[in-house]
Write a protein that holds these residues in place. Structure first.
Motif, PDB file in Angstrom:
ATOM      1  N   VAL A  17       1.092  -1.360   0.153  1.00 52.51           N
ATOM      2  CA  VAL A  17       0.316  -0.033   0.148  1.00 52.51           C
ATOM      3  C   VAL A  17       0.791   1.425  -0.271  1.00 52.51           C
ATOM      4  O   VAL A  17       1.374   1.621   0.920  1.00 52.51           O
ATOM      5  N   ALA A  18       1.141   1.819  -1.202  1.00 58.17           N
ATOM      6  CA  ALA A  18       1.273   3.066  -1.108  1.00 58.17           C
ATOM      7  C   ALA A  18       0.434   4.525  -0.065  1.00 58.17           C
ATOM      8  O   ALA A  18      -0.142   4.856  -0.353  1.00 58.17           O
ATOM      9  N   THR A  19       1.663   5.024   0.652  1.00 58.43           N
ATOM     10  CA  THR A  19       1.005   5.951   1.552  1.00 58.43           C
ATOM     11  C   THR A  19       1.028   7.178   1.065  1.00 58.43           C
ATOM     12  O   THR A  19       2.651   7.836   0.537  1.00 58.43           O
ATOM     13  N   PRO A  20       0.416   8.959   1.295  1.00 55.09           N
ATOM     14  CA  PRO A  20       1.210  10.122   1.281  1.00 55.09           C
ATOM     15  C   PRO A  20       2.637  10.475   1.995  1.00 55.09           C
ATOM     16  O   PRO A  20       2.761   9.859   2.650  1.00 55.09           O
TER      17      PRO A  20
ATOM     18  N   GLY B 179       3.086  13.114   1.709  1.00 55.74           N
ATOM     19  CA  GLY B 179       3.287  14.786   2.695  1.00 55.74           C
ATOM     20  C   GLY B 179       1.161  15.072   3.052  1.00 55.74           C
ATOM     21  O   GLY B 179       0.975  15.515   4.208  1.00 55.74           O
ATOM     22  N   ASN B 180       1.123  15.279   1.896  1.00 54.57           N
ATOM     23  CA  ASN B 180      -0.070  15.587   2.062  1.00 54.57           C
ATOM     24  C   ASN B 180      -1.403  14.428   2.052  1.00 54.57           C
ATOM     25  O   ASN B 180      -1.175  13.212   1.529  1.00 54.57           O
ATOM     26  N   LEU B 181      -2.059  14.655   3.445  1.00 55.71           N
ATOM     27  CA  LEU B 181      -3.137  13.355   3.429  1.00 55.71           C
ATOM     28  C   LEU B 181      -3.584  13.063   1.806  1.00 55.71           C
ATOM     29  O   LEU B 181      -4.761  11.791   2.186  1.00 55.71           O
ATOM     30  N   GLY B 182      -4.196  14.356   1.882  1.00 52.62           N
ATOM     31  CA  GLY B 182      -5.266  13.979   0.318  1.00 52.62           C
ATOM     32  C   GLY B 182      -4.836  13.164  -0.654  1.00 52.62           C
ATOM     33  O   GLY B 182      -5.564  12.704  -1.021  1.00 52.62           O
ATOM     34  N   ASP B 183      -3.553  12.708  -0.195  1.00 52.34           N
ATOM     35  CA  ASP B 183      -3.434  12.117  -1.843  1.00 52.34           C
ATOM     36  C   ASP B 183      -3.603  10.324  -1.567  1.00 52.34           C
ATOM     37  O   ASP B 183      -3.021   9.702  -1.982  1.00 52.34           O
ATOM     38  N   LEU B 184      -3.744  10.173   0.020  1.00 53.56           N
ATOM     39  CA  LEU B 184      -4.317   8.322   0.066  1.00 53.56           C
ATOM     40  C   LEU B 184      -5.191   8.350  -0.847  1.00 53.56           C
ATOM     41  O   LEU B 184      -6.909   8.727  -0.389  1.00 53.56           O
ATOM     42  N   SER B 185      -4.781   6.689  -1.869  1.00 53.86           N
ATOM     43  CA  SER B 185      -6.053   6.527  -2.530  1.00 53.86           C
ATOM     44  C   SER B 185      -7.625   5.946  -1.488  1.00 53.86           C
ATOM     45  O   SER B 185      -7.398   5.419  -0.143  1.00 53.86           O
ATOM     46  N   ALA B 186      -8.827   6.328  -2.413  1.00 51.51           N
ATOM     47  CA  ALA B 186      -9.864   5.673  -1.196  1.00 51.51           C
ATOM     48  C   ALA B 186      -9.837   4.294  -0.882  1.00 51.51           C
ATOM     49  O   ALA B 186      -9.573   2.844  -0.612  1.00 51.51           O
ATOM     50  N   ARG B 187      -8.941   3.099  -2.133  1.00 50.33           N
ATOM     51  CA  ARG B 187      -8.608   2.152  -2.683  1.00 50.33           C
ATOM     52  C   ARG B 187      -7.474   1.996  -1.431  1.00 50.33           C
ATOM     53  O   ARG B 187      -7.789   0.673  -0.389  1.00 50.33           O
ATOM     54  N   ALA B 188      -6.479   2.652  -1.153  1.00 50.01           N
ATOM     55  CA  ALA B 188      -5.791   2.349  -0.308  1.00 50.01           C
ATOM     56  C   ALA B 188      -5.903   2.594   1.461  1.00 50.01           C
ATOM     57  O   ALA B 188      -5.778   1.900   2.674  1.00 50.01           O
ATOM     58  N   ALA B 189      -6.605   3.770   1.339  1.00 51.19           N
ATOM     59  CA  ALA B 189      -7.727   3.934   3.061  1.00 51.19           C
ATOM     60  C   ALA B 189      -8.796   2.279   2.856  1.00 51.19           C
ATOM     61  O   ALA B 189      -9.028   2.135   4.454  1.00 51.19           O
ATOM     62  N   HIS B 190      -9.053   1.561   2.100  1.00 49.64           N
ATOM     63  CA  HIS B 190     -10.452   0.811   2.289  1.00 49.64           C
ATOM     64  C   HIS B 190      -9.208  -0.403   2.439  1.00 49.64           C
ATOM     65  O   HIS B 190      -9.774  -1.324   3.436  1.00 49.64           O
TER      66      HIS B 190
ATOM     67  N   VAL C 260      -1.089  -8.606  -3.632  1.00 52.19           N
ATOM     68  CA  VAL C 260      -1.574  -6.926  -4.674  1.00 52.19           C
ATOM     69  C   VAL C 260      -1.332  -5.897  -4.491  1.00 52.19           C
ATOM     70  O   VAL C 260      -0.440  -4.957  -3.534  1.00 52.19           O
ATOM     71  N   THR C 261       0.053  -4.842  -5.437  1.00 52.80           N
ATOM     72  CA  THR C 261       0.263  -3.769  -5.555  1.00 52.80           C
ATOM     73  C   THR C 261      -1.741  -2.327  -5.263  1.00 52.80           C
ATOM     74  O   THR C 261      -1.852  -2.277  -6.129  1.00 52.80           O
ATOM     75  N   ILE C 262      -1.548  -1.925  -4.443  1.00 49.72           N
ATOM     76  CA  ILE C 262      -2.139  -0.684  -4.401  1.00 49.72           C
ATOM     77  C   ILE C 262      -1.185   0.569  -4.601  1.00 49.72           C
ATOM     78  O   ILE C 262      -0.769   1.409  -3.683  1.00 49.72           O
ATOM     79  N   PRO C 263      -0.818   1.243  -5.968  1.00 47.85           N
ATOM     80  CA  PRO C 263      -0.191   2.388  -5.954  1.00 47.85           C
ATOM     81  C   PRO C 263      -0.540   3.420  -6.207  1.00 47.85           C
ATOM     82  O   PRO C 263      -1.700   3.815  -5.554  1.00 47.85           O
ATOM     83  N   GLY C 264       0.557   4.309  -5.197  1.00 44.64           N
ATOM     84  CA  GLY C 264       0.132   5.738  -4.602  1.00 44.64           C
ATOM     85  C   GLY C 264       0.849   6.772  -5.236  1.00 44.64           C
ATOM     86  O   GLY C 264       2.423   6.254  -6.024  1.00 44.64           O
ATOM     87  N   PRO C 265       1.994   7.284  -4.149  1.00 46.17           N
ATOM     88  CA  PRO C 265       2.380   8.743  -3.856  1.00 46.17           C
ATOM     89  C   PRO C 265       4.133   7.408  -4.195  1.00 46.17           C
ATOM     90  O   PRO C 265       3.895   6.653  -3.497  1.00 46.17           O
ATOM     91  N   SER C 266       4.775   8.345  -5.257  1.00 42.73           N
ATOM     92  CA  SER C 266       6.287   8.072  -4.809  1.00 42.73           C
ATOM     93  C   SER C 266       6.968   9.613  -5.255  1.00 42.73           C
ATOM     94  O   SER C 266       6.760  10.187  -5.945  1.00 42.73           O
ATOM     95  N   ALA C 267       7.909   9.429  -4.160  1.00 41.04           N
ATOM     96  CA  ALA C 267       9.157  10.797  -4.153  1.00 41.04           C
ATOM     97  C   ALA C 267       9.637  11.328  -5.728  1.00 41.04           C
ATOM     98  O   ALA C 267      10.080  12.456  -6.385  1.00 41.04           O
ATOM     99  N   ALA C 268      10.156   9.476  -6.154  1.00 37.79           N
ATOM    100  CA  ALA C 268      10.571   9.777  -6.833  1.00 37.79           C
ATOM    101  C   ALA C 268      10.447  10.452  -7.855  1.00 37.79           C
ATOM    102  O   ALA C 268      10.826  10.921  -9.369  1.00 37.79           O
TER     103      ALA C 268
END
Length: 278
Positions: free
Chosen positions: A13-16, A18-29, A112-120
């Motif tokens: 699970v990818a997490t934010p 810095g900005n908590l608004g970037d957590l996806s609905a799927r990641a939160a679930h 399973v991967t739940i994609p999201g934020p990546s600093a790189a």
């Protein structure tokens, strides 16, 4: 939805960052319904869980975790949904999570991967440098000699380079990159996704000078342009290479070898080689 509706296995699970608004609905679930969450720092993940209004069991999993911790998580995946998170961003990017994925696959568990934020990736999109080919290098070594060796290994790679760095080491790292790569165009990205997000561009030397007396806080991403086009070889260079090649190859093969090496026209080199033979 209850825990039973998550299939047993591993959920990356990818997490934010810095900005908590970037957590996806799927990641939160997934985080809300996992039986256990493997975390880098439970205090950091607890804040994220509080943000989405849930509490879940957590197990520390990081660089210093023992083999038995990983084995325990793998065993639980047979009947439970295990989520893997890092403190920020996508797990496995500059952290040891790949071992858990490797062992989960070997044990036959679902992964399973739940994609999201990546600093790189975020820094790469901001830098304004070529993105068709890039190489992620993680953190440079802290010791000067090891750092120089690492930089030398990638100096000739025709791709944009992406590094992670800390504020106190930033200026020295930029100076080392300038010395080892030449004074290429680069970008320094920090506070990504936050209110004061910043991406400063310039040459490596200029950026090193900028941050020498004012090292920024937090984790930083350095993005460095690929090397420029190599200069065309001189006529003397081509003649010297042809002369050497003709000592061991027929004219046609000698011309072909030098043409490939220097990116020159094979027919012109063949004609030149025939002149040299005469």
């Amino acid at each position: 939805m209850n825990n039973a509706q998550l299939q047993p296995g591993l959920y990356i699970v990818a997490t934010p960052i810095g900005n908590l608004g970037d957590l996806s609905a799927r990641a939160a679930h997934i985080l809300s319904h996992a039986d256990v969450i493997a975390v880098e720092d439970s205090r950091v993940t607890a804040k994220l869980l509080h943000h989405i209004g849930v509490k879940r069991p957590m197990v520390p999993y990081h660089d210093h975790s023992t083999e038995s911790v990983r084995a325990g998580l793998i065993a639980r995946m047979a009947t439970e949904a295990v989520a893997l998170v890092s403190d920020a961003g996508t797990p496995l990017i500059s952290d040891p999570g790949y071992k858990l994925v490797r062992d989960a696959r070997a044990a036959g568990h679902v992964v399973v991967t739940i994609p999201g934020p990546s600093a790189a990736i975020s820094a790469l999109t901001l830098a304004g440098l070529p993105t068709d080919r890039f190489l992620f290098m993680g953190f440079l070594p802290s010791k000067a000699q090891a750092r120089a060796t690492t930089i030398a290994e990638v100096a000739g790679i025709r791709a944009t380079l992406v590094f992670y760095e800390s504020g106190p080491r930033l200026s020295a790292a930029l100076a080392a990159l300038a010395e080892g790569l030449g004074d290429r165009e680069a970008a320094v990205a920090r506070e990504l996704t936050k209110k004061f997000e910043e991406c400063v561009t310039g040459t490596l030397t200029a950026l090193s000078t900028r941050y020498a007396d004012a090292p920024p806080k937090g984790e930083i991403v350095i993005v460095v342009a690929p090397p420029g086009d190599a200069p065309l070889p001189s006529e003397e260079d081509a003649d010297a290479a042809l002369t050497e090649a003709l000592t061991r190859l027929p004219v046609s093969k000698a011309a072909g070898e030098v043409a490939k090496r220097f990116g020159l026209d094979r027919k012109l080199l063949y004609a030149r080689a025939m002149e040299m033979k005469r």
